[in-house]
Design a protein around this motif. Sequence first.
Motif, PDB file in Angstrom:
ATOM      1  N   UNK A  45     -24.297 -44.641 -18.425  1.00  0.00           N
ATOM      2  CA  UNK A  45     -23.738 -43.471 -18.377  1.00  0.00           C
ATOM      3  C   UNK A  45     -23.038 -42.800 -17.294  1.00  0.00           C
ATOM      4  N   UNK A  46     -23.393 -43.241 -16.118  1.00  0.00           N
ATOM      5  CA  UNK A  46     -21.894 -42.569 -14.762  1.00  0.00           C
ATOM      6  C   UNK A  46     -21.109 -41.955 -15.590  1.00  0.00           C
ATOM      7  N   UNK A  47     -20.948 -41.443 -14.371  1.00  0.00           N
ATOM      8  CA  UNK A  47     -18.986 -40.777 -15.141  1.00  0.00           C
ATOM      9  C   UNK A  47     -17.918 -40.832 -14.125  1.00  0.00           C
ATOM     10  N   UNK A  48     -17.057 -41.370 -14.085  1.00  0.00           N
ATOM     11  CA  UNK A  48     -16.190 -41.498 -13.573  1.00  0.00           C
ATOM     12  C   UNK A  48     -14.782 -40.457 -13.332  1.00  0.00           C
ATOM     13  N   UNK A  49     -15.279 -39.973 -12.436  1.00  0.00           N
ATOM     14  CA  UNK A  49     -13.920 -38.480 -11.947  1.00  0.00           C
ATOM     15  C   UNK A  49     -12.627 -38.963 -12.335  1.00  0.00           C
ATOM     16  N   UNK A  50     -12.287 -39.680 -11.290  1.00  0.00           N
ATOM     17  CA  UNK A  50     -10.896 -40.318 -10.493  1.00  0.00           C
ATOM     18  C   UNK A  50     -10.561 -41.208 -12.399  1.00  0.00           C
ATOM     19  N   UNK A  51     -11.030 -42.345 -12.610  1.00  0.00           N
ATOM     20  CA  UNK A  51     -10.900 -43.105 -13.697  1.00  0.00           C
ATOM     21  C   UNK A  51     -10.142 -42.105 -15.403  1.00  0.00           C
ATOM     22  N   UNK A  54      -7.327 -40.067 -14.375  1.00  0.00           N
ATOM     23  CA  UNK A  54      -5.890 -41.294 -14.779  1.00  0.00           C
ATOM     24  C   UNK A  54      -5.415 -41.712 -16.026  1.00  0.00           C
ATOM     25  N   UNK A  55      -6.647 -41.835 -16.962  1.00  0.00           N
ATOM     26  CA  UNK A  55      -6.285 -41.822 -18.467  1.00  0.00           C
ATOM     27  C   UNK A  55      -5.854 -40.609 -19.017  1.00  0.00           C
ATOM     28  N   UNK A  56      -6.863 -39.698 -18.301  1.00  0.00           N
ATOM     29  CA  UNK A  56      -5.937 -37.623 -19.273  1.00  0.00           C
ATOM     30  C   UNK A  56      -4.843 -37.377 -18.646  1.00  0.00           C
ATOM     31  N   UNK A  57      -3.909 -37.800 -16.913  1.00  0.00           N
ATOM     32  CA  UNK A  57      -3.428 -37.101 -17.206  1.00  0.00           C
ATOM     33  C   UNK A  57      -2.061 -36.708 -17.659  1.00  0.00           C
ATOM     34  N   UNK A  58      -1.579 -37.892 -18.470  1.00  0.00           N
ATOM     35  CA  UNK A  58      -0.406 -38.322 -18.623  1.00  0.00           C
ATOM     36  C   UNK A  58      -0.467 -36.985 -20.552  1.00  0.00           C
ATOM     37  N   UNK A  59      -1.716 -37.182 -21.233  1.00  0.00           N
ATOM     38  CA  UNK A  59      -2.331 -36.241 -21.750  1.00  0.00           C
ATOM     39  C   UNK A  59      -1.533 -35.244 -21.559  1.00  0.00           C
TER      40      UNK A  59
END
Length: 117
Positions: A45-51, A54-59
């Motif tokens: 359940x850890x949260x990776x802020x960098x990922x 990266x996944x949501x910047x285009x959106x």
Amino acid sequence: MLALLKNRTKRALKSLLLIGSVMLIAAASGDAMRFNPAQEVAAPYSYDLITWHLENSLSKWTHRVSRYLPWNDLTENERQRMVAEYFDLTPQLGELKDRVSNVSSDPGNDSGPTLSG
């Protein structure tokens, strides 16, 4: 002079051998994360802020640019009205989902397939 050169060569070889051995041991040990029991349970359940960024910047940037396109000319009042309508319809959606669930899971319902569950 030749003896001095031999001593320096031996020292250089020993130093290289020592440095090489240390580097080999460091490389072979690897880099493994070791968790305590609480961290092991929480790891999925850890949260990776960098990922996430990266996944949501285009959106994010697509949405920001699309707000200023000429065919997206909703006024602030229209936007607020749409948000209010969404929040008004949300309880109705929950009620309808409950009704569908109740009707479809009823064993006496012959109008269609039932849900098992």
